[in-house]
Design a protein around this motif. Structure first.
Motif, PDB file in Angstrom:
ATOM      1  N   GLU A   1      -6.144  20.377 -10.573  1.00 42.35           N
ATOM      2  CA  GLU A   1      -7.485  19.793 -10.457  1.00 42.35           C
ATOM      3  C   GLU A   1      -7.826  19.363  -9.031  1.00 42.35           C
ATOM      4  N   PHE A   2      -6.852  18.845  -8.295  1.00 39.63           N
ATOM      5  CA  PHE A   2      -7.092  18.341  -6.942  1.00 39.63           C
ATOM      6  C   PHE A   2      -5.974  18.824  -6.027  1.00 39.63           C
ATOM      7  N   SER A   3      -6.219  18.724  -4.731  1.00 36.28           N
ATOM      8  CA  SER A   3      -5.180  19.045  -3.753  1.00 36.28           C
ATOM      9  C   SER A   3      -5.422  18.216  -2.496  1.00 36.28           C
ATOM     10  N   PRO A   4      -4.378  17.922  -1.742  1.00 41.58           N
ATOM     11  CA  PRO A   4      -4.547  17.151  -0.500  1.00 41.58           C
ATOM     12  C   PRO A   4      -5.380  17.914   0.519  1.00 41.58           C
ATOM     13  N   ASN A   5      -6.015  17.170   1.416  1.00 43.46           N
ATOM     14  CA  ASN A   5      -6.682  17.782   2.564  1.00 43.46           C
ATOM     15  C   ASN A   5      -6.562  16.827   3.754  1.00 43.46           C
ATOM     16  N   PRO A   6      -6.948  17.242   4.970  1.00 47.75           N
ATOM     17  CA  PRO A   6      -6.709  16.427   6.165  1.00 47.75           C
ATOM     18  C   PRO A   6      -7.543  15.153   6.278  1.00 47.75           C
ATOM     19  N   SER A   7      -8.430  14.862   5.306  1.00 45.02           N
ATOM     20  CA  SER A   7      -9.190  13.616   5.409  1.00 45.02           C
ATOM     21  C   SER A   7      -8.268  12.397   5.377  1.00 45.02           C
ATOM     22  N   ILE A   8      -7.130  12.511   4.697  1.00 45.54           N
ATOM     23  CA  ILE A   8      -6.081  11.498   4.800  1.00 45.54           C
ATOM     24  C   ILE A   8      -4.796  12.222   5.169  1.00 45.54           C
TER      25      ILE A   8
ATOM     26  N   PRO B   1      -9.261  12.832  -4.721  1.00 41.61           N
ATOM     27  CA  PRO B   1      -8.055  12.280  -5.332  1.00 41.61           C
ATOM     28  C   PRO B   1      -6.778  13.024  -4.954  1.00 41.61           C
ATOM     29  N   GLY B   2      -6.903  14.111  -4.181  1.00 43.87           N
ATOM     30  CA  GLY B   2      -5.712  14.817  -3.720  1.00 43.87           C
ATOM     31  C   GLY B   2      -4.781  13.927  -2.922  1.00 43.87           C
ATOM     32  N   VAL B   3      -5.348  12.963  -2.208  1.00 42.70           N
ATOM     33  CA  VAL B   3      -4.575  11.904  -1.554  1.00 42.70           C
ATOM     34  C   VAL B   3      -5.248  10.590  -1.911  1.00 42.70           C
ATOM     35  N   SER B   4      -4.526   9.727  -2.576  1.00 44.07           N
ATOM     36  CA  SER B   4      -5.085   8.443  -2.989  1.00 44.07           C
ATOM     37  C   SER B   4      -4.246   7.304  -2.430  1.00 44.07           C
ATOM     38  N   LEU B   5      -4.823   6.113  -2.449  1.00 46.86           N
ATOM     39  CA  LEU B   5      -4.140   4.919  -1.958  1.00 46.86           C
ATOM     40  C   LEU B   5      -3.858   3.996  -3.131  1.00 46.86           C
ATOM     41  N   GLN B   6      -2.611   3.654  -3.309  1.00 47.74           N
ATOM     42  CA  GLN B   6      -2.223   2.744  -4.387  1.00 47.74           C
ATOM     43  C   GLN B   6      -2.076   1.336  -3.837  1.00 47.74           C
ATOM     44  N   TRP B   7      -2.678   0.372  -4.535  1.00 52.46           N
ATOM     45  CA  TRP B   7      -2.588  -1.028  -4.128  1.00 52.46           C
ATOM     46  C   TRP B   7      -1.993  -1.831  -5.274  1.00 52.46           C
ATOM     47  N   ASP B   8      -0.880  -2.500  -4.995  1.00 56.00           N
ATOM     48  CA  ASP B   8      -0.174  -3.274  -6.020  1.00 56.00           C
ATOM     49  C   ASP B   8      -0.721  -4.697  -6.077  1.00 56.00           C
TER      50      ASP B   8
ATOM     51  N   LEU C   1       0.852  -1.195   0.000  1.00 54.28           N
ATOM     52  CA  LEU C   1       0.000   0.000   0.000  1.00 54.28           C
ATOM     53  C   LEU C   1       0.886   1.242   0.000  1.00 54.28           C
ATOM     54  N   THR C   2       0.646   2.132  -0.951  1.00 50.73           N
ATOM     55  CA  THR C   2       1.424   3.371  -1.039  1.00 50.73           C
ATOM     56  C   THR C   2       0.479   4.563  -1.067  1.00 50.73           C
ATOM     57  N   VAL C   3       0.760   5.557  -0.244  1.00 52.47           N
ATOM     58  CA  VAL C   3      -0.005   6.799  -0.281  1.00 52.47           C
ATOM     59  C   VAL C   3       0.549   7.668  -1.400  1.00 52.47           C
ATOM     60  N   ASN C   4      -0.341   8.144  -2.270  1.00 52.32           N
ATOM     61  CA  ASN C   4       0.035   9.019  -3.380  1.00 52.32           C
ATOM     62  C   ASN C   4      -0.537  10.408  -3.158  1.00 52.32           C
ATOM     63  N   LEU C   5       0.297  11.411  -3.308  1.00 50.18           N
ATOM     64  CA  LEU C   5      -0.098  12.806  -3.106  1.00 50.18           C
ATOM     65  C   LEU C   5      -0.120  13.541  -4.439  1.00 50.18           C
ATOM     66  N   TRP C   6      -1.220  14.219  -4.725  1.00 50.97           N
ATOM     67  CA  TRP C   6      -1.373  14.988  -5.959  1.00 50.97           C
ATOM     68  C   TRP C   6      -0.712  16.349  -5.768  1.00 50.97           C
ATOM     69  N   MET C   7       0.253  16.677  -6.641  1.00 49.76           N
ATOM     70  CA  MET C   7       0.983  17.934  -6.543  1.00 49.76           C
ATOM     71  C   MET C   7       0.723  18.785  -7.782  1.00 49.76           C
ATOM     72  N   ASN C   8       0.528  20.069  -7.569  1.00 58.17           N
ATOM     73  CA  ASN C   8       0.258  20.996  -8.659  1.00 58.17           C
ATOM     74  C   ASN C   8       1.577  21.494  -9.256  1.00 58.17           C
ATOM     75  N   GLY C   9       2.238  20.614 -10.017  1.00 59.38           N
ATOM     76  CA  GLY C   9       3.491  20.967 -10.662  1.00 59.38           C
ATOM     77  C   GLY C   9       4.675  21.110  -9.737  1.00 59.38           C
ATOM     78  N   THR C  10       4.538  20.656  -8.488  1.00 55.53           N
ATOM     79  CA  THR C  10       5.589  20.889  -7.484  1.00 55.53           C
ATOM     80  C   THR C  10       6.158  19.596  -6.920  1.00 55.53           C
ATOM     81  N   ALA C  11       5.969  18.473  -7.591  1.00 55.99           N
ATOM     82  CA  ALA C  11       6.351  17.188  -7.004  1.00 55.99           C
ATOM     83  C   ALA C  11       7.842  17.115  -6.690  1.00 55.99           C
ATOM     84  N   GLU C  12       8.685  17.520  -7.631  1.00 52.33           N
ATOM     85  CA  GLU C  12      10.134  17.421  -7.395  1.00 52.33           C
ATOM     86  C   GLU C  12      10.564  18.371  -6.284  1.00 52.33           C
TER      87      GLU C  12
END
Length: 295
Positions: A72-79, A223-230, A4-15
């Motif tokens: 389009e999306f941004s993180p919030n405290p729900s996760i 989708p600002g914070v999503s959960l990835q399942w492999d 399980l990996t937490v993925n964070l949506w970044m507005n062009g600022t990931a690096e």
């Protein structure tokens, strides 16, 4: 091995954010994992050509992925992400907690002040400059060891008081067990005595925390914070996808939204190898559920 990996949506600022977290948090490193291709992008993706697509951040050995995208999306405290500072496993744990707090607070916002609480001698909740929420906690050294970082799901808004149902659903579907669960002792206008005040549980090899918000707030999963399942193989992708997906219009490129509003990315465990194939990005953009044979 992490599944399980937490993925964070970044507005062009990931690096940029990856470099920030590597400097702000203890035992943390970052790496650009993949980049957007130079050609074959949709019009709205053209400004990102050649830029980082995903940035991997390892916090105490646990991987966190930053997705470089648009507004389009941004993180919030729900996760949020809980950082466990364990004095039995970390030298000067309280000092390192305070240093991380100050770094995350630079350009951020306090959600719960850093101080002493009944459940921890030193705890604080902060939303950083990128909108990502962190709970920093000095843990009991006599307690069971925990990873430095674990995700916390807070059920509020449309998902209020659905934490217990979600925990049972996730552990049954993905394979896991409840480690601890505490209900609210007194009901109020928001929670009842069946609502979850705090819990932690496993999903495969990973630990997750969940709770129902104790106060009314219009805060929903996005989708600002999503959960990835492999998943190992197409059969497992199909099984998990069919059980989780509850919003057909949200299905795109391996993304789905479940019945609680949580966003998931259901991906093959060999995703890195698949994305190295010719035109893989373009093929992926045309899919809803990911189909290994179509990469």
């Amino acid at each position: 091995m992490q599944q399980l990996t937490v993925n964070l949506w970044m507005n062009g600022t990931a690096e940029e954010a990856g470099q920030f977290y590597a400097s702000a948090l203890p035992q943390t490193t970052m790496e650009v994992e993949s980049r957007y291709p130079e050609e074959g992008l949709a019009d709205f993706q053209q400004p990102l050509a050649g830029q980082a697509l995903t940035v991997s951040v390892w916090v105490g050995g646990t991987k966190l992925t930053l997705i470089n995208a648009g507004p389009e999306f941004s993180p919030n405290p729900s996760i949020s992400l809980i950082l466990n500072f364990d004095p039995s496993a970390m030298e000067d744990a309280a000092v390192q907690l305070d240093a991380a707090w100050e770094a995350l607070l630079d350009g951020g916002t306090v959600l719960m002040p850093l101080g002493e609480y009944p459940f921890s001698p030193r705890y604080g909740w902060v939303s950083d400059r990128y909108g990502v929420s962190w709970q920093l906690m000095l843990t009991n050294p006599a307690g069971e060891p925990a990873p430095l970082m674990i995700p916390n799901l807070m059920f509020a808004g449309a998902a209020q008081n659905k934490a217990a149902e979600a925990i049972d659903f996730y552990t049954g579907l993905l394979g896991g067990e409840i480690k601890a669960k505490f209900n609210y002792e007194q009901a109020n206008d928001v929670v009842n005595t069946q609502s979850v005040m705090f819990s932690d549980f496993t999903l495969g090899p990973d630990i997750v925390s969940a709770m129902d918000s104790g106060v009314a707030q219009d805060l929903n999963f996005t989708p600002g914070v999503s959960l990835q399942w492999d998943c190992d193989g197409q059969e497992e992708i199909d099984r998990v996808w069919d059980a989780l997906s509850a919003v057909p219009e949200a299905e795109q490129c391996g993304w789905l939204t479940d019945k609680f509003g949580v966003s998931w990315q259901i991906v093959p465990s060999n995703m890195g190898e698949l994305m190295s194939r010719p035109n893989a990005f373009e093929h992926m953009m045309g899919m809803k559920k990911l189909v290994i044979d179509e990469f």
